[in-house]
Enzyme design. Sequence first.
Site, short mmCIF file in Angstrom:
data_model
loop_
_atom_site.label_atom_id
_atom_site.label_comp_id
_atom_site.label_asym_id
_atom_site.label_seq_id
_atom_site.Cartn_x
_atom_site.Cartn_y
_atom_site.Cartn_z
N GLU A 168 -5.25 0.67 -11.47
CA GLU A 168 -5.54 -0.04 -10.24
C GLU A 168 -6.93 0.32 -9.74
OE1 GLU A 168 -0.98 -0.43 -8.48
OE2 GLU A 168 -2.45 0.72 -7.37
N SER A 227 0.85 -1.19 0.00
CA SER A 227 0.00 0.00 0.00
C SER A 227 0.88 1.24 0.00
CB SER A 227 -0.92 0.01 1.22
OG SER A 227 -0.17 0.09 2.41
N ARG A 269 2.30 9.79 5.92
CA ARG A 269 1.38 10.92 5.87
C ARG A 269 0.85 11.20 7.26
NH1 ARG A 269 -0.82 8.50 1.08
NH2 ARG A 269 -2.51 7.64 2.33
N GLU A 289 -8.25 3.94 -10.74
CA GLU A 289 -7.15 4.75 -11.26
C GLU A 289 -6.90 4.45 -12.73
OE1 GLU A 289 -3.63 5.38 -8.63
OE2 GLU A 289 -4.61 3.85 -7.39
N ASP A 324 -7.00 7.62 -1.18
CA ASP A 324 -6.23 8.71 -0.57
C ASP A 324 -6.27 9.98 -1.40
OD1 ASP A 324 -4.64 7.62 -2.57
OD2 ASP A 324 -2.97 7.10 -1.26
N THR A 325 -6.22 9.87 -2.73
CA THR A 325 -6.28 11.07 -3.57
C THR A 325 -7.62 11.77 -3.42
OG1 THR A 325 -7.07 9.85 -5.51
CG2 THR A 325 -4.69 10.08 -5.25
#
Length: 392
Positions: free
Chosen positions: A275, A152, A361, A263, A282-283
């Site tokens: 994917e 990930s 993050r 994606e 997250d985006t």
Amino acid sequence: MAFTATILLLGSGELGREFVISAKRLGARVIACDAYDDAPAMQVADTREVFSMLDGEALRQVAERHRPDLIVPEIEAIRTEVLAELEADGFNVVPSARATQLTMNRDAIRDLASEELGLVTSRYRYAESLEEARVAADHAGYPCVMKPVMSSSGKGQSKIDDADGVEAAWNYAVDNMRGDRRRVIVEQFIDFDYEITLLTVRHAGGISFCPPIGHRQERGDYQESWQPAAMSDDTLAKARSMAAKVVEALQGDGRGWGLYGVEFFVKGEEVIFSELSPRPHDTGMVTLTSQKLTEFDLHARAIMGFAVPDNISAIPAASAVILADRDSAAFEFAGVAEALSVHPEVDIRIFGKPTTRPYRRMGVSLATGSDTDEARTLASKAASKVQITYRD
């Protein structure tokens, strides 16, 4: 107290945290689970369970103890065969056990997209040894990209420019893969014009799409995202068609309801499947400021059977990540006030993670603007103001 649903959340990172907030606003009771205590989602959930999701027996025991209406995976590293057993026993796995099984590993979802559904993908091959990796790289051609089939946030991913780089890429992938599968995918490097995430919501009323999200990655992990991403009507229509096809295929024996992050690479007018994540992406954190209903709101509505709009709009907005640079359990944030002073349209979200590590993050800046270029500038400037200081 009466609840609209009891949700067992498997994985309690920053995406899970925002999902818990959205679900609780709709009256849900949430049990947040993760391998470590005090994970971000646990801080806002009703209760918590600490165990490894790769421990199948522990996963079953927790599910049977709480008897949730919905089992909601937020991470990839889960003993998915246990989820399939639980689904067969009558539990509702979100979006389905089939989706979690196929998307936990890049090989399964890639084979579904390419071999079964006929979607356009990059040229690829798998490898389970260094020698197989060399053959796979020759098949993909140079430059190519090697990734663990299970990982990930870009961990273990690297670009290979020539044959001399295969061994280092193999070692890096093996050292950073999750789970117990020593396997990589080696795929053709796509010299794309841009890449997008198309948030696709499957719900009781059908399928809805959010405006496309553009993003920039480093080390295979997103650094900034913006919405709406500029693309032609034809390429957007192609992406939507491909996303709908793969999302429908993932339904399996479950309802298949929920939000999927799909994606794509875009090269000219060609749209190439990359994917898929069967959960908030997250985006998609940019939707915390770009959309009236965030990706987390939409996921919660969809899985709980509530109404999801047919048409979802977004104002120009961007996000930029705030990263740590070392391992520490003794740290604090500085510069938040300065970041919030950059512009009235800037916001900061600190995730509440108890420890740092390189490139982890720890927060995100959000900004809106007259267009996505202005929003990106503001978000990046605000993120740069936030500093993590260490006391050890």
